[in-house]
Design a protein around this motif. Structure first.
Motif, PDB file in Angstrom:
ATOM      1  N   ALA A   1       0.793  -1.101   0.187  1.00  0.00           N
ATOM      2  CA  ALA A   1      -0.103   0.185  -0.043  1.00  0.00           C
ATOM      3  C   ALA A   1       0.766   1.250   0.001  1.00  0.00           C
ATOM      4  O   ALA A   1       0.477   2.370  -0.742  1.00  0.00           O
ATOM      5  CB  ALA A   1      -0.916  -0.026   1.061  1.00  0.00           C
TER       6      ALA A   1
ATOM      7  N   TRP B   1      -5.756  -1.026  -8.246  1.00  0.00           N
ATOM      8  CA  TRP B   1      -5.485  -0.978  -6.761  1.00  0.00           C
ATOM      9  C   TRP B   1      -6.730  -0.464  -5.943  1.00  0.00           C
ATOM     10  O   TRP B   1      -6.405  -0.633  -4.917  1.00  0.00           O
ATOM     11  CB  TRP B   1      -4.116   0.090  -6.728  1.00  0.00           C
ATOM     12  CG  TRP B   1      -2.967  -0.618  -7.184  1.00  0.00           C
ATOM     13  CD1 TRP B   1      -2.246  -0.445  -8.363  1.00  0.00           C
ATOM     14  CD2 TRP B   1      -2.088  -1.755  -6.293  1.00  0.00           C
ATOM     15  NE1 TRP B   1      -1.221  -1.509  -8.474  1.00  0.00           N
ATOM     16  CE2 TRP B   1      -1.046  -2.118  -7.295  1.00  0.00           C
ATOM     17  CE3 TRP B   1      -2.352  -2.022  -5.208  1.00  0.00           C
ATOM     18  CZ2 TRP B   1      -0.114  -2.919  -6.923  1.00  0.00           C
ATOM     19  CZ3 TRP B   1      -1.377  -3.199  -4.779  1.00  0.00           C
ATOM     20  CH2 TRP B   1      -0.267  -3.734  -5.783  1.00  0.00           C
TER      21      TRP B   1
ATOM     22  N   MET C   1      -6.919  -1.252  -1.994  1.00  0.00           N
ATOM     23  CA  MET C   1      -6.775  -0.402  -0.782  1.00  0.00           C
ATOM     24  C   MET C   1      -8.122  -0.492  -0.075  1.00  0.00           C
ATOM     25  O   MET C   1      -8.025  -0.526   1.189  1.00  0.00           O
ATOM     26  CB  MET C   1      -6.666   0.821  -1.393  1.00  0.00           C
ATOM     27  CG  MET C   1      -5.352   1.158  -2.269  1.00  0.00           C
ATOM     28  SD  MET C   1      -3.852   0.869  -1.181  1.00  0.00           S
ATOM     29  CE  MET C   1      -2.570   1.234  -2.507  1.00  0.00           C
TER      30      MET C   1
ATOM     31  N   MET D   1      -3.550   1.427   8.616  1.00  0.00           N
ATOM     32  CA  MET D   1      -3.434   2.387   7.461  1.00  0.00           C
ATOM     33  C   MET D   1      -3.239   3.560   8.312  1.00  0.00           C
ATOM     34  O   MET D   1      -4.571   4.152   8.598  1.00  0.00           O
ATOM     35  CB  MET D   1      -4.510   2.111   6.365  1.00  0.00           C
ATOM     36  CG  MET D   1      -4.093   0.912   5.676  1.00  0.00           C
ATOM     37  SD  MET D   1      -5.503   0.842   4.141  1.00  0.00           S
ATOM     38  CE  MET D   1      -4.635   1.958   3.164  1.00  0.00           C
TER      39      MET D   1
END
Length: 287
Positions: free
Chosen positions: A159, A188, A192, A210
């Motif tokens: 990521a 992507w 994510m 994250m």
């Protein structure tokens, strides 16, 4: 005096190319890990220092031999990364020594370091283009059901690296064809979203999250990237994003800003079209 200057320049070039070779080295399995990592870290620090402080080194950025070394190492490190990542799908009894999660993380760290120095050498496009080409293969492994509750460190580093790739494209450091930009987004964005959802559901058990800075980087880059696309591609990407919200109830990455701009542009385009049709009708009543 002239010979001394030439010798000094040649010496700087030799130091820079040697440092680059070791800084992006993938042949570490034949050396003791501690020695290999120490050599690589020292080489990376040397390259960063030379690119920031050494005037001769900065001038050598355009030298074809230096650029050739870097381009070759970019290809090598990405190929090695894909091989090591793919090897994780093998039964554990078949895993070769050195092809472990730690080695995948090390190679990702090397790619992340490249994202730091390549813009100074105007070679970021080489990395971004190749990353876009192999993104499908990367996710075929990373999203394998075998790794649903594993490889958190690898997924987080993926990521982070992809965030830098998206940032380079989204903010114009690297210019790619619209088809490549669309593929990057469509490849992507689901990853994510899914990664953030899984990390939040895992809570403190995974030990990873994250953070706000990473989320803002990814969202900002994707918003900018969407707005660089042709209108039809924007419609496609934003449509898939909204369907994802309906299915997963997860808004991240938040593309609301891009959606608002798309709505405004679409309305403006329709208004201009209607105005033009009205003018044509006035000029040509028979139509």
């Amino acid at each position: 005096m002239h010979e001394a200057a030439v010798d000094q320049s040649l010496g700087t070039k030799n130091v820079l190319t040697s440092a680059l070779h070791f800084a992006i080295s993938v042949e570490t399995l034949n050396n003791p890990p501690e020695f290999a990592n120490e050599l690589k870290n020292s080489a990376q620090e040397q390259v960063e220092f030379m690119l920031a402080e050494d005037q001769e080194a900065r001038l050598l950025i355009s030298d074809e031999e230096v650029r050739s070394v870097v381009k070759s190492r970019i290809s090598d490190v990405l190929s090695t990364f894909l091989d090591r990542l793919s090897s994780l799908l093998l039964p554990e009894t078949d895993l070769v020594s050195g092809f472990s999660e730690d080695n995948v993380l090390q190679t990702l760290s090397d790619i992340e370091w490249l994202c730091k120095v390549l813009p100074r050498m105007e070679l970021m496009k080489d990395l971004v283009s190749k990353w876009a080409d192999i993104s499908g293969k990367i996710l075929a492994v990373a999203e394998n059901c075998k790794f649903d509750s594993r490889l958190w460190g690898v997924k987080m580093k993926l990521a982070e690296v992809t965030g830098k790739v998206l940032e380079a494209v989204g903010y114009g450091t690297v210019v790619l064809p619209s088809r490549s930009r669309v593929c990057l987004l469509k490849t992507w964005l689901p990853f994510m979203r899914r990664l953030k959802t899984m990390l939040e559901s895992e809570g403190s058990q995974s030990g990873f999250r994250m953070d706000e800075d990473l989320c803002e980087c990814i969202e900002g880059s994707m918003v900018s990237l969407v707005l660089t696309l042709p209108s039809d591609d924007q419609t496609e990407v934003l449509g898939e994003w909204m369907r994802g919200i309906e299915l997963d109830q997860v808004k991240f990455p938040d593309l609301s800003e891009a959606f608002e701009v798309w709505c405004y542009r679409t309305k403006s385009a329709k208004r201009r079209l209607l105005e033009r049709c009205d003018r044509l009708a006035t000029l040509n009543p028979a139509l």
